[in-house]
Write a protein that holds these residues in place. Sequence first.
Motif, PDB file in Angstrom:
ATOM      1  N   TYR A  24       1.028  -1.286   0.209  1.00 55.09           N
ATOM      2  CA  TYR A  24       0.123   0.095  -0.031  1.00 55.09           C
ATOM      3  C   TYR A  24       1.035   1.438  -0.004  1.00 55.09           C
ATOM      4  O   TYR A  24       1.557   1.677   0.795  1.00 55.09           O
ATOM      5  N   ILE A  25       0.959   1.828  -1.096  1.00 56.63           N
ATOM      6  CA  ILE A  25       1.801   3.276  -1.195  1.00 56.63           C
ATOM      7  C   ILE A  25       0.889   4.518  -1.018  1.00 56.63           C
ATOM      8  O   ILE A  25      -0.344   4.515  -1.462  1.00 56.63           O
ATOM      9  N   PHE A  26       1.416   5.293  -0.115  1.00 57.89           N
ATOM     10  CA  PHE A  26       0.617   6.398   0.460  1.00 57.89           C
ATOM     11  C   PHE A  26       1.412   7.658   0.973  1.00 57.89           C
ATOM     12  O   PHE A  26       2.698   7.475   0.900  1.00 57.89           O
ATOM     13  N   ALA A  77      -8.932   4.924   3.619  1.00 54.21           N
ATOM     14  CA  ALA A  77      -8.694   4.413   5.180  1.00 54.21           C
ATOM     15  C   ALA A  77      -9.580   3.138   5.410  1.00 54.21           C
ATOM     16  O   ALA A  77      -9.069   2.260   5.858  1.00 54.21           O
ATOM     17  N   PRO A  78     -10.759   3.072   5.064  1.00 50.07           N
ATOM     18  CA  PRO A  78     -11.749   1.932   5.463  1.00 50.07           C
ATOM     19  C   PRO A  78     -11.172   0.749   4.646  1.00 50.07           C
ATOM     20  O   PRO A  78     -11.115  -0.297   5.294  1.00 50.07           O
ATOM     21  N   ALA A  79     -10.625   1.141   3.489  1.00 46.82           N
ATOM     22  CA  ALA A  79     -10.145  -0.093   2.620  1.00 46.82           C
ATOM     23  C   ALA A  79      -8.775  -0.517   3.348  1.00 46.82           C
ATOM     24  O   ALA A  79      -8.624  -1.836   3.464  1.00 46.82           O
ATOM     25  N   LEU A  80      -8.159   0.193   3.740  1.00 47.01           N
ATOM     26  CA  LEU A  80      -6.855  -0.347   4.315  1.00 47.01           C
ATOM     27  C   LEU A  80      -6.868  -0.870   5.436  1.00 47.01           C
ATOM     28  O   LEU A  80      -6.391  -1.865   6.090  1.00 47.01           O
ATOM     29  N   HIS A  84      -4.258   5.633  10.981  1.00 43.31           N
ATOM     30  CA  HIS A  84      -5.685   5.779  11.015  1.00 43.31           C
ATOM     31  C   HIS A  84      -5.734   7.100  12.086  1.00 43.31           C
ATOM     32  O   HIS A  84      -6.534   7.871  12.105  1.00 43.31           O
ATOM     33  N   ALA A  85      -5.228   6.738  13.470  1.00 46.79           N
ATOM     34  CA  ALA A  85      -5.088   7.617  14.286  1.00 46.79           C
ATOM     35  C   ALA A  85      -4.650   9.084  14.041  1.00 46.79           C
ATOM     36  O   ALA A  85      -5.299   9.932  14.419  1.00 46.79           O
ATOM     37  N   LEU A  86      -3.728   8.940  13.139  1.00 44.53           N
ATOM     38  CA  LEU A  86      -3.064  10.194  12.926  1.00 44.53           C
ATOM     39  C   LEU A  86      -4.118  10.996  11.824  1.00 44.53           C
ATOM     40  O   LEU A  86      -4.265  12.364  11.845  1.00 44.53           O
ATOM     41  N   GLN A  87      -4.517  10.192  10.738  1.00 46.50           N
ATOM     42  CA  GLN A  87      -5.331  11.050  10.076  1.00 46.50           C
ATOM     43  C   GLN A  87      -6.404  11.390  10.718  1.00 46.50           C
ATOM     44  O   GLN A  87      -6.989  12.531  10.560  1.00 46.50           O
ATOM     45  N   ASN A  88      -7.294  10.699  11.689  1.00 50.46           N
ATOM     46  CA  ASN A  88      -8.535  11.195  12.261  1.00 50.46           C
ATOM     47  C   ASN A  88      -8.082  12.160  13.132  1.00 50.46           C
ATOM     48  O   ASN A  88      -8.824  13.162  13.409  1.00 50.46           O
ATOM     49  N   ALA A  89      -7.074  12.277  13.838  1.00 52.98           N
ATOM     50  CA  ALA A  89      -6.402  13.455  14.608  1.00 52.98           C
ATOM     51  C   ALA A  89      -6.438  14.781  13.861  1.00 52.98           C
ATOM     52  O   ALA A  89      -6.918  15.803  14.257  1.00 52.98           O
ATOM     53  N   TYR A  94     -11.175   3.810  -2.850  1.00 51.51           N
ATOM     54  CA  TYR A  94     -12.357   4.791  -1.883  1.00 51.51           C
ATOM     55  C   TYR A  94     -13.720   3.981  -1.697  1.00 51.51           C
ATOM     56  O   TYR A  94     -14.266   4.754  -0.745  1.00 51.51           O
ATOM     57  N   GLY A  95     -13.854   2.837  -2.196  1.00 49.00           N
ATOM     58  CA  GLY A  95     -15.185   2.519  -1.960  1.00 49.00           C
ATOM     59  C   GLY A  95     -15.289   1.412  -0.628  1.00 49.00           C
ATOM     60  O   GLY A  95     -16.205   0.922  -0.379  1.00 49.00           O
ATOM     61  N   GLY A  96     -14.220   1.485   0.103  1.00 48.82           N
ATOM     62  CA  GLY A  96     -14.160   0.707   1.222  1.00 48.82           C
ATOM     63  C   GLY A  96     -14.073  -0.578   1.221  1.00 48.82           C
ATOM     64  O   GLY A  96     -13.529  -1.119   0.291  1.00 48.82           O
ATOM     65  N   ALA A  97     -14.327  -1.246   2.252  1.00 48.79           N
ATOM     66  CA  ALA A  97     -13.962  -2.708   2.310  1.00 48.79           C
ATOM     67  C   ALA A  97     -14.610  -3.893   1.305  1.00 48.79           C
ATOM     68  O   ALA A  97     -14.092  -4.568   0.550  1.00 48.79           O
ATOM     69  N   GLU A  98     -15.833  -3.348   0.845  1.00 55.85           N
ATOM     70  CA  GLU A  98     -16.686  -4.158   0.151  1.00 55.85           C
ATOM     71  C   GLU A  98     -16.040  -3.943  -1.293  1.00 55.85           C
ATOM     72  O   GLU A  98     -15.870  -4.794  -2.205  1.00 55.85           O
ATOM     73  N   SER A  99     -15.546  -2.717  -1.760  1.00 59.43           N
ATOM     74  CA  SER A  99     -15.035  -2.482  -3.171  1.00 59.43           C
ATOM     75  C   SER A  99     -13.865  -3.213  -3.499  1.00 59.43           C
ATOM     76  O   SER A  99     -13.326  -3.693  -4.253  1.00 59.43           O
TER      77      SER A  99
END
Length: 219
Positions: A8-10, A21-24, A113-118, A205-210
Amino acid sequence: MHIDKLQYIFDPLCGWCYASAPALAHLAQHYGDRLELMPGGLFSDEGARQITAQWAELAWTNDQRIASLTGQPFSGHYHQLLLSGARFDSTYMNRALTAFRQIDAAAEAGLLHALQNARYVQGRDTSRSDVVADISAAWALEHHFDVGDDDLAGRLDTDGDLRSLTDQRIAGVKRLMGEKGVSGVPLLLATVDGTEYVISGYDLYGGAESVSVALAALT
């Protein structure tokens, strides 16, 4: 079908990486032993900048597009506090993530995720070493990881070994992207049954399902 490796490149400050983030989180939960986070350094070093009024307006427009597409929240606190002349620099987040990877690879996705949410929800300035250290230490305590350092902020600022390791890691990601002929983040390189595929865009971008559907289609 067997998933051999997921890369995962980011960049921690990339709004579209926040969109994925939800997909990750799904990948970390189900393929944690095969998942490698790879910071590309897009917004560190020469990619860092001071936020100007014009750039802030463009960023907020893009943030609203992300929110509309994915449902990821961008708070008023973030808009008011961080898009008004603050520094835009992912250096210290990259170093913190690298430090946590040395402790436990599974910790890295959770800390990201914690850093992004913060930043995007709480409006905290994650371009600052002391803020990143505080978020990181609190997350480690909550999830029972031993950071092993009472002065994490100082380490993020002055630890030459951590800086070198982070710089080498980013350089390796940039080299890999050049070799593969890929650009832009977020990007997922999925190696399935020995064959490598690129997953990007709405599949992330579509989350866990996509992302699950995208992986299942790699046969």
